[in-house]
Design an enzyme around this catalytic site. Structure first.
Site, mmCIF file in Angstrom:
data_model
loop_
_atom_site.group_PDB
_atom_site.id
_atom_site.type_symbol
_atom_site.label_atom_id
_atom_site.label_comp_id
_atom_site.label_asym_id
_atom_site.label_seq_id
_atom_site.Cartn_x
_atom_site.Cartn_y
_atom_site.Cartn_z
ATOM 1 N N CYS A 154 13.056 94.196 -6.637
ATOM 2 C CA CYS A 154 13.149 95.050 -7.831
ATOM 3 C C CYS A 154 12.162 94.627 -8.910
ATOM 4 C CB CYS A 154 14.575 95.027 -8.350
ATOM 5 S SG CYS A 154 15.698 95.622 -7.097
ATOM 6 N N GLY B 260 -11.518 73.908 -0.023
ATOM 7 C CA GLY B 260 -11.951 75.066 -0.802
ATOM 8 C C GLY B 260 -12.839 76.051 -0.089
ATOM 9 N N ARG C 210 0.903 86.159 -2.684
ATOM 10 C CA ARG C 210 -0.511 86.125 -3.075
ATOM 11 C C ARG C 210 -1.005 87.431 -3.721
ATOM 12 N NH1 ARG C 210 -4.572 85.383 -0.498
ATOM 13 N NH2 ARG C 210 -5.459 83.777 -1.829
HETATM 14 N N1 LLP Z 1 -7.589 69.472 -1.362
HETATM 15 C C1 LLP Z 1 -6.958 69.571 -2.542
HETATM 16 C C2 LLP Z 1 -6.872 68.402 -3.412
HETATM 17 C C3 LLP Z 1 -6.377 70.796 -2.933
HETATM 18 O O1 LLP Z 1 -5.735 70.889 -4.108
HETATM 19 C C4 LLP Z 1 -6.472 71.923 -2.075
HETATM 20 C C5 LLP Z 1 -5.883 73.207 -2.454
HETATM 21 C C6 LLP Z 1 -7.141 71.763 -0.852
HETATM 22 C C7 LLP Z 1 -7.696 70.536 -0.526
HETATM 23 C C8 LLP Z 1 -7.285 72.888 0.135
HETATM 24 O O2 LLP Z 1 -7.986 73.972 -0.374
HETATM 25 P P1 LLP Z 1 -8.386 75.169 0.597
HETATM 26 O O3 LLP Z 1 -9.360 74.625 1.628
HETATM 27 O O4 LLP Z 1 -7.145 75.663 1.247
HETATM 28 O O5 LLP Z 1 -8.985 76.172 -0.284
HETATM 29 N N2 LLP Z 1 -2.057 79.063 -3.246
HETATM 30 C C9 LLP Z 1 -3.452 79.393 -3.462
HETATM 31 C C10 LLP Z 1 -4.380 78.262 -3.082
HETATM 32 C C11 LLP Z 1 -4.083 76.964 -3.790
HETATM 33 C C12 LLP Z 1 -4.990 75.840 -3.373
HETATM 34 C C13 LLP Z 1 -4.551 74.569 -3.984
HETATM 35 N N3 LLP Z 1 -5.293 73.419 -3.578
HETATM 36 C C14 LLP Z 1 -3.792 80.681 -2.720
HETATM 37 O O6 LLP Z 1 -2.903 81.272 -2.129
HETATM 38 O O7 LLP Z 1 -4.921 81.133 -2.755
#
Ligand code: LLP
Length: 427
Positions: free
Chosen positions: A342, A239, A312
């Site tokens: 479209c 995150g 996104r």
């Molecule tokens: N661990 C778990 C259990 C997760 O569900 C996620 C992301 C991460 C780690 C990694 O999170 P990060 O460090 O990348 O923030 N498609 C969305 C983001 C979805 C994230 C889902 N889970 C976007 O484009 O912003």
């Protein structure tokens, strides 16, 4: 220079001009800098890693095998969420013990395969899943390590659709139930209760949210330990956010300080699961202008990249910097950078100050290395954008270009369609 920069007005990556990459590989095309990915990994490794600590790359952010191979070589472990990702991780050389399997809805088939394969840790998210894993452990005779993902009721993240830590989301187990379930895991004697996990959301810039969630987890872990349960490790989730307006990241030293504040002096093994942090800034979506169309008070720059290539902006209203690759004169009217799909929602950026561009010019959508290519689709029967990685100053293709014939070959026309009487075509 590492990553993307301008040289004599031209946008380049690791010593290669994006114009050259577009000529060789075509557009739309994802372009990644291996050096930038490595630098991002080193930056977090430097402040976080020490004996007993692990970084699991959250491969959902970018699961191309070349990207995975790079992180595997850098010494990362991996966080995955499906058996498809498990096979990708194996193909890239990760061993099962380096893997954490997260996700709210792992199926029996997925769990069985992961358990038999010797996966390092399963992060379970419900009492039902724990019972399922206990049954599978008995069935297979293999003892999996299982952590409980708890829901600390801390909402965080850059957008409601990627915030996972609130009690109103589908994720994790409320702390009130976690103790009983942890006991059930330990008492089962067929699974190894390996600790707790938390992941409160993605694109988090405010470190206080981490501190609150982690303290909640630590208190619960301490309580379990005081009752005599083994709680060896805590998975702090991913995150860590990236500032899409300038490409900087959340303050990593402050992140590490927050870890220290909550866990300093304890003997918990700690893991983190960054995805976006490691890859977002290392990639761009390279597109070419098809047409420029001037409306009454705005300009539309229609490029060959679209929402199916990078969803996104329209899915999360997320902002990506958009840059002309060449050095062009300024233009005063704001522009929407849109694709050929479209839908009015098919845009990459709205109301941007862009230079004066014309058909054939190149435009790069920045910070697209995370959740870009992995979320591509064939909508509008558009072949997937290709992917190129620059390694030591040389661009390499890292996914096979998809042909329209590949799309057609994937569909099946059942012969039973012929049971419908054929009518004469319309005039
Ligand atoms: N661990 C778990 C259990 C997760 O569900 C996620 C992301 C991460 C780690 C990694 O999170 P990060 O460090 O990348 O923030 N498609 C969305 C983001 C979805 C994230 C889902 N889970 C976007 O484009 O912003």
């Amino acid at each position: 220079m590492t990553g993307f920069y301008r040289d004599q007005g031209q946008l380049c990556v690791d010593g290669v001009s994006l114009t050259d990459i577009a000529s060789t590989f075509g557009t739309p095309c994802y372009v990644y800098s291996a050096a930038k990915m490595a630098a991002s990994y080193q930056a977090i490794a430097e402040v976080f890693l020490s004996p007993g600590r692990r970084i699991h790359y959250a491969m959902k952010a970018n699961a191309n095998l070349a990207v995975l191979k790079l992180f595997q070589r850098l010494g990362a472990h991996v966080d995955l969420v499906s058996i498809g990702e498990y096979h990708r991780a194996l193909a890239a050389g990760f061993t099962p013990d380096q893997m954490v399997f997260s996700g709210v809805g792992k199926t029996g088939d997925e769990l069985r395969e992961a358990i038999i394969g010797g996966i390092g840790q399963i992060n379970a998210e419900s009492a039902a899943e724990v019972d399922h894993i206990i049954a599978l452990a008995k069935e297979t005779g293999v003892m999996p390590s299982v952590a409980l993902r708890i829901n600390p009721d801390v909402a965080a993240g850059g957008h409601a659709k990627i915030s996972t830590g609130g009690s109103d989301t589908k994720f994790g187990i409320p702390g009130t139930e976690a103790e009983a379930i942890y006991r059930r895991m330990t008492d089962s004697q067929v699974i190894r209760a390996s600790g707790l996990a938390v992941h409160i959301g993605s694109q988090i810039m405010n470190l206080n949210a981490f501190a609150t969630a982690w303290q909640y987890m630590r208190d619960l872990a301490d309580r379990l330990r005081s009752q005599g349960y083994l709680v060896p490790s805590l998975d702090l989730g991913g995150g860590i956010g990236v500032d899409y307006s300038d490409g900087s990241t959340a303050d990593l030293a402050a992140f590490a300080d927050t870890v220290e504040t909550v866990f300093g002096g304890s003997d918990y093994h700690l893991a983190i699961e960054p995805g976006r942090l490691l890859v977002a800034e290392a990639g761009c979506l390279l597109t070419r202008v098809i047409y420029v169309k001037d409306g009454e008070d705005k300009r539309f720059i229609i490029v060959d990249g679209a929402m199916n290539d990078l969803i996104r902006p329209t899915l999360y209203e997320s902002f990506h910097r958009i840059e002309a690759v060449g050095d062009h004169p300024a233009h005063s009217i704001p522009a929407d950078i849109v694709g050929p799909v479209c839908e009015t929602g098919d845009y990459l950026g709205l109301g941007r100050e862009m230079p004066s561009l014309k058909t054939g010019d190149l435009v790069a959508v920045m910070s697209a290395g995370a959740y870009g290519a992995v979320m591509r689709s064939n909508y509008n029967s558009r072949p997937l954008a290709s992917e190129v990685m620059v390694i030591n100053g040389t661009p390499h293709r890292i996914s096979k270009p998809q042909q329209i014939s590949d799309l057609l070959a994937a569909d099946i026309i059942p012969s039973a369609i012929a049971d419908f009487p054929a009518s004469a075509p319309q005039e």
